[in-house]
Design a protein around this motif. Structure first.
Motif, PDB file in Angstrom:
ATOM      1  N   THR A  18       0.802  -1.163  -0.002  1.00 58.15           N
ATOM      2  CA  THR A  18      -0.024  -0.016  -0.065  1.00 58.15           C
ATOM      3  C   THR A  18       1.128   1.279   0.325  1.00 58.15           C
ATOM      4  O   THR A  18       0.752   2.153  -0.861  1.00 58.15           O
ATOM      5  CB  THR A  18      -0.914  -0.061   1.307  1.00 58.15           C
ATOM      6  N   LEU A  19       2.080   1.289   0.730  1.00 50.38           N
ATOM      7  CA  LEU A  19       2.993   2.372   1.022  1.00 50.38           C
ATOM      8  C   LEU A  19       3.479   2.745  -0.592  1.00 50.38           C
ATOM      9  O   LEU A  19       3.602   3.804  -0.890  1.00 50.38           O
ATOM     10  CB  LEU A  19       3.948   2.077   1.899  1.00 50.38           C
ATOM     11  N   VAL A  20       3.864   1.655  -1.381  1.00 52.61           N
ATOM     12  CA  VAL A  20       4.515   1.681  -2.643  1.00 52.61           C
ATOM     13  C   VAL A  20       3.705   2.361  -3.510  1.00 52.61           C
ATOM     14  O   VAL A  20       3.861   3.420  -4.340  1.00 52.61           O
ATOM     15  CB  VAL A  20       5.056   0.604  -3.309  1.00 52.61           C
ATOM     16  N   ALA A  21       2.300   1.916  -3.332  1.00 49.69           N
ATOM     17  CA  ALA A  21       1.292   2.222  -4.440  1.00 49.69           C
ATOM     18  C   ALA A  21       0.986   3.562  -4.279  1.00 49.69           C
ATOM     19  O   ALA A  21       0.911   4.306  -5.222  1.00 49.69           O
ATOM     20  CB  ALA A  21       0.195   1.292  -4.232  1.00 49.69           C
ATOM     21  N   LEU A  22       0.734   4.096  -2.985  1.00 52.97           N
ATOM     22  CA  LEU A  22       0.297   5.539  -2.385  1.00 52.97           C
ATOM     23  C   LEU A  22       1.491   6.419  -3.019  1.00 52.97           C
ATOM     24  O   LEU A  22       1.138   7.473  -3.347  1.00 52.97           O
ATOM     25  CB  LEU A  22      -0.087   5.536  -0.989  1.00 52.97           C
ATOM     26  N   ALA A  23       2.655   5.881  -2.621  1.00 55.98           N
ATOM     27  CA  ALA A  23       3.820   6.985  -2.832  1.00 55.98           C
ATOM     28  C   ALA A  23       3.984   7.217  -4.218  1.00 55.98           C
ATOM     29  O   ALA A  23       4.316   8.273  -4.695  1.00 55.98           O
ATOM     30  CB  ALA A  23       5.073   6.488  -2.172  1.00 55.98           C
ATOM     31  N   ALA A  24       3.910   6.185  -5.245  1.00 59.94           N
ATOM     32  CA  ALA A  24       4.062   6.135  -6.447  1.00 59.94           C
ATOM     33  C   ALA A  24       2.989   7.124  -7.306  1.00 59.94           C
ATOM     34  O   ALA A  24       3.283   7.973  -7.921  1.00 59.94           O
ATOM     35  CB  ALA A  24       4.041   4.951  -7.252  1.00 59.94           C
ATOM     36  N   LYS A  25       1.689   6.838  -6.724  1.00 59.79           N
ATOM     37  CA  LYS A  25       0.667   7.585  -7.464  1.00 59.79           C
ATOM     38  C   LYS A  25       0.806   9.120  -7.007  1.00 59.79           C
ATOM     39  O   LYS A  25       0.751  10.111  -7.594  1.00 59.79           O
ATOM     40  CB  LYS A  25      -0.604   7.157  -6.728  1.00 59.79           C
ATOM     41  N   ALA A  27       3.699  10.845  -6.243  1.00 62.80           N
ATOM     42  CA  ALA A  27       4.732  11.241  -6.775  1.00 62.80           C
ATOM     43  C   ALA A  27       4.538  11.827  -8.486  1.00 62.80           C
ATOM     44  O   ALA A  27       5.034  12.660  -8.574  1.00 62.80           O
ATOM     45  CB  ALA A  27       5.885  10.191  -6.838  1.00 62.80           C
ATOM     46  N   ARG A  28       3.686  10.793  -8.910  1.00 61.04           N
ATOM     47  CA  ARG A  28       3.225  11.060 -10.143  1.00 61.04           C
ATOM     48  C   ARG A  28       2.666  12.628 -10.080  1.00 61.04           C
ATOM     49  O   ARG A  28       2.603  13.688 -11.243  1.00 61.04           O
ATOM     50  CB  ARG A  28       2.479  10.215 -10.875  1.00 61.04           C
ATOM     51  N   GLN A  29       1.505  12.882  -9.214  1.00 63.14           N
ATOM     52  CA  GLN A  29       0.859  13.973  -8.965  1.00 63.14           C
ATOM     53  C   GLN A  29       1.757  15.119  -8.746  1.00 63.14           C
ATOM     54  O   GLN A  29       1.465  16.342  -9.422  1.00 63.14           O
ATOM     55  CB  GLN A  29      -0.291  13.542  -7.855  1.00 63.14           C
ATOM     56  N   LEU A  30       2.501  14.913  -7.935  1.00 62.62           N
ATOM     57  CA  LEU A  30       3.559  16.070  -7.784  1.00 62.62           C
ATOM     58  C   LEU A  30       4.532  16.377  -8.947  1.00 62.62           C
ATOM     59  O   LEU A  30       4.665  17.625  -9.150  1.00 62.62           O
ATOM     60  CB  LEU A  30       4.623  15.606  -6.644  1.00 62.62           C
ATOM     61  N   ARG A  31       4.556  15.524  -9.621  1.00 63.32           N
ATOM     62  CA  ARG A  31       5.555  15.824 -10.976  1.00 63.32           C
ATOM     63  C   ARG A  31       4.741  16.627 -11.885  1.00 63.32           C
ATOM     64  O   ARG A  31       4.998  17.383 -12.725  1.00 63.32           O
ATOM     65  CB  ARG A  31       6.246  14.467 -11.491  1.00 63.32           C
ATOM     66  N   GLU A  32       3.396  16.174 -11.924  1.00 61.68           N
ATOM     67  CA  GLU A  32       2.529  16.968 -12.871  1.00 61.68           C
ATOM     68  C   GLU A  32       1.841  18.468 -12.445  1.00 61.68           C
ATOM     69  O   GLU A  32       1.930  19.272 -13.211  1.00 61.68           O
ATOM     70  CB  GLU A  32       1.314  16.174 -13.165  1.00 61.68           C
ATOM     71  N   HIS A  46      10.367  13.760  -5.840  1.00 65.99           N
ATOM     72  CA  HIS A  46       9.061  13.661  -5.717  1.00 65.99           C
ATOM     73  C   HIS A  46       8.679  12.354  -4.993  1.00 65.99           C
ATOM     74  O   HIS A  46       7.671  12.591  -4.023  1.00 65.99           O
ATOM     75  CB  HIS A  46       8.431  13.353  -7.331  1.00 65.99           C
ATOM     76  N   VAL A  47       9.255  11.377  -4.870  1.00 63.39           N
ATOM     77  CA  VAL A  47       8.994  10.263  -4.114  1.00 63.39           C
ATOM     78  C   VAL A  47       9.335  10.606  -2.686  1.00 63.39           C
ATOM     79  O   VAL A  47       8.509  10.215  -1.962  1.00 63.39           O
ATOM     80  CB  VAL A  47       9.902   8.878  -4.635  1.00 63.39           C
ATOM     81  N   GLY A  48      10.582  11.298  -2.443  1.00 63.48           N
ATOM     82  CA  GLY A  48      10.645  11.463  -0.935  1.00 63.48           C
ATOM     83  C   GLY A  48       9.769  12.570  -0.401  1.00 63.48           C
ATOM     84  O   GLY A  48       9.215  12.373   0.970  1.00 63.48           O
ATOM     85  N   MET A  49       9.105  13.629  -1.296  1.00 63.73           N
ATOM     86  CA  MET A  49       8.048  14.300  -0.938  1.00 63.73           C
ATOM     87  C   MET A  49       6.766  13.617  -0.713  1.00 63.73           C
ATOM     88  O   MET A  49       6.211  13.846   0.262  1.00 63.73           O
ATOM     89  CB  MET A  49       7.831  15.396  -2.072  1.00 63.73           C
ATOM     90  N   ALA A  50       6.500  12.551  -1.452  1.00 62.16           N
ATOM     91  CA  ALA A  50       5.251  12.088  -1.155  1.00 62.16           C
ATOM     92  C   ALA A  50       5.393  11.075   0.154  1.00 62.16           C
ATOM     93  O   ALA A  50       4.235  11.183   0.885  1.00 62.16           O
ATOM     94  CB  ALA A  50       5.164  10.849  -2.392  1.00 62.16           C
ATOM     95  N   LEU A  51       6.523  10.625   0.432  1.00 62.91           N
ATOM     96  CA  LEU A  51       6.748   9.664   1.627  1.00 62.91           C
ATOM     97  C   LEU A  51       6.469  10.649   2.781  1.00 62.91           C
ATOM     98  O   LEU A  51       6.125  10.363   3.717  1.00 62.91           O
ATOM     99  CB  LEU A  51       8.147   9.202   1.532  1.00 62.91           C
TER     100      LEU A  51
END
Length: 65
Positions: A18-25, A27-32, A46-51
């Motif tokens: 769940t952590l990986v899926a949530l962080a990846a999603k 991170a994509r939003q942050l990039r956009e 982006h991944v670090g910010m998501a975490l």
């Protein structure tokens, strides 16, 4: 990765998957969009910010059954 702690993150999400899926999603939003939910994140990636957002309870999610 030292911050935020993986133990804290898994505790908040319930599982590593769940952590990986949530962080990846997120991170994509942050990039956009570039809209970060926390002030002055320690990470520049982006991944670090998501975490960090997950660690500070800025993201919520529903677990579908």
């Amino acid at each position: 990765m030292r911050y935020p702690s993986i133990d804290v993150l898994v505790e908040k999400t319930g599982s590593k998957y769940t952590l990986v899926a949530l962080a990846a999603k997120r991170a994509r939003q942050l990039r956009e969009t570039g809209k970060v939910l926390i002030e002055q994140p320690k990470s520049r990636k982006h991944v670090g910010m998501a975490l960090e957002e997950i660690a500070f309870d800025k993201l919520t999610f529903d677990r579908k059954k």
